[in-house]
Design a protein around this motif. Structure first.
Motif, mmCIF file in Angstrom:
data_model
loop_
_atom_site.group_PDB
_atom_site.id
_atom_site.type_symbol
_atom_site.label_atom_id
_atom_site.label_comp_id
_atom_site.label_asym_id
_atom_site.label_seq_id
_atom_site.Cartn_x
_atom_site.Cartn_y
_atom_site.Cartn_z
ATOM 1 N N LEU A 68 0.821 -1.212 0.000
ATOM 2 C CA LEU A 68 0.000 0.000 0.000
ATOM 3 C C LEU A 68 0.853 1.260 0.000
ATOM 4 O O LEU A 68 1.856 1.354 0.702
ATOM 5 C CB LEU A 68 -0.922 0.020 1.226
ATOM 6 N N GLY A 69 0.427 2.231 -0.802
ATOM 7 C CA GLY A 69 1.068 3.532 -0.797
ATOM 8 C C GLY A 69 0.321 4.453 0.144
ATOM 9 O O GLY A 69 -0.721 4.093 0.702
ATOM 10 N N SER A 70 0.829 5.654 0.319
ATOM 11 C CA SER A 70 0.217 6.612 1.236
ATOM 12 C C SER A 70 -0.932 7.347 0.554
ATOM 13 O O SER A 70 -1.170 7.215 -0.636
ATOM 14 C CB SER A 70 1.265 7.618 1.708
ATOM 15 N N ASN A 71 -1.651 8.136 1.343
ATOM 16 C CA ASN A 71 -2.700 8.995 0.804
ATOM 17 C C ASN A 71 -2.443 10.438 1.229
ATOM 18 O O ASN A 71 -1.640 10.700 2.126
ATOM 19 C CB ASN A 71 -4.085 8.520 1.261
ATOM 20 N N VAL A 72 -3.110 11.365 0.588
ATOM 21 C CA VAL A 72 -2.869 12.781 0.843
ATOM 22 C C VAL A 72 -3.578 13.282 2.103
ATOM 23 O O VAL A 72 -3.281 14.365 2.602
ATOM 24 C CB VAL A 72 -3.312 13.626 -0.372
ATOM 25 N N VAL A 73 -4.520 12.499 2.615
ATOM 26 C CA VAL A 73 -5.324 12.938 3.749
ATOM 27 C C VAL A 73 -4.572 12.864 5.072
ATOM 28 O O VAL A 73 -4.465 13.847 5.802
ATOM 29 C CB VAL A 73 -6.628 12.114 3.836
ATOM 30 N N ASN A 74 -4.023 11.677 5.381
ATOM 31 C CA ASN A 74 -3.307 11.519 6.653
ATOM 32 C C ASN A 74 -1.898 10.968 6.471
ATOM 33 O O ASN A 74 -1.218 10.676 7.450
ATOM 34 C CB ASN A 74 -4.098 10.613 7.602
ATOM 35 N N ARG A 75 -1.469 10.835 5.208
ATOM 36 C CA ARG A 75 -0.134 10.339 4.876
ATOM 37 C C ARG A 75 0.106 8.900 5.327
ATOM 38 O O ARG A 75 1.249 8.441 5.343
ATOM 39 C CB ARG A 75 0.945 11.240 5.482
ATOM 40 N N LYS A 76 -0.946 8.186 5.679
ATOM 41 C CA LYS A 76 -0.790 6.798 6.084
ATOM 42 C C LYS A 76 -0.931 5.894 4.870
ATOM 43 O O LYS A 76 -1.523 6.269 3.855
ATOM 44 C CB LYS A 76 -1.824 6.424 7.149
ATOM 45 N N SER A 77 -0.401 4.680 4.992
ATOM 46 C CA SER A 77 -0.478 3.708 3.899
ATOM 47 C C SER A 77 -1.797 2.957 4.003
ATOM 48 O O SER A 77 -1.867 1.828 4.507
ATOM 49 C CB SER A 77 0.718 2.747 3.961
ATOM 50 N N GLU A 78 -2.841 3.595 3.536
ATOM 51 C CA GLU A 78 -4.181 3.022 3.592
ATOM 52 C C GLU A 78 -5.102 3.770 2.634
ATOM 53 O O GLU A 78 -4.739 4.818 2.091
ATOM 54 C CB GLU A 78 -4.739 3.115 5.016
#
Length: 223
Positions: free
Chosen positions: A146-156
């Protein structure tokens, strides 16, 4: 004369074969839960269960070793159209977003003092090194890294929770690569990082775009 004709025919055939080998193929990307140009069901957003949606695909090019999935959104004007469709496997018409040249995508900015300011490409989901033998994923399924997301920078997966009124458009992209991506363990494997790493490896791609408009009021942060 006959020998020259045969030589010329051989040369033309070789050129066509090389051109065909370099052309990126179109992959048919779909979902059992929504259609291209349709609405994203609430259960895949912050107003529902917030789980990642199921996807399926076919037409993966020969020689594919791994697959990459990216979900993103390009903020537009207040008059954002209900649907911003892009033909599967073709470059998006949005400025700076070219599937066939993934490294040229303008990355979304890091959060500033105005983290909800809609500027630049925003990404909500990234999954890479999915084996080429996989032809689809179920809702909430993880089939690769999994890559990160722009919302919380978590890999989900970050479920859409659009800021402000009006319809927002979200695009799902599938890339077929000729190799697995060698990436160090990190909490910030963004869509931009993935696309930069994919340079020269993309054999084919497909995409579909859906819309979502918030109606209810939630206690969750507005993204």
């Amino acid at each position: 004369m006959q020998t020259k004709k045969i030589a010329l025919l051989t040369l033309v055939t070789s050129i066509l074969l090389v051109s065909g080998a370099q052309a990126r193929e179109s992959i048919e990307l779909s979902s059992p839960e929504f259609v291209d140009g349709g609405m994203l069901p609430v259960k895949f957003t912050c107003e529902g269960e917030g789980i990642s949606p199921p996807l399926s695909w076919r037409g993966v090019p020969q020689g594919t070793q791994s697959l990459v999935i990216i979900m993103d959104h390009m903020p537009m004007s207040k008059s954002e159209p209900k649907v911003a469709k892009y033909p599967a496997g073709s470059p998006d018409s949005q400025a700076g977003h070219d599937e066939n040249n993934p490294a040229q995508v303008t990355p979304a900015p890091l959060p500033s003092h105005k983290p909800n300011k809609p500027e630049g490409l925003r990404w909500y989901w990234g999954m890479y090194n999915v084996p080429a033998t996989v032809s689809g994923i179920q809702a909430g399924q993880v089939a690769g890294a999994l890559g990160s997301n722009v919302v919380n920078r978590k890999s989900e997966y970050a479920p859409p929770c659009s800021k402000g009124p009006g319809v927002k458009n979200y695009s799902f992209h599938l890339y077929a690569l000729s190799a697995f991506l060698a990436l160090p363990e990190s909490d910030n494997v963004s869509a931009a990082v993935l696309r930069n790493k994919m340079r020269g490896l993309v054999l084919g791609s497909g995409s579909l775009t859906v819309s979502f408009e918030r109606y209810g009021q939630t206690q969750q942060p507005v993204h």
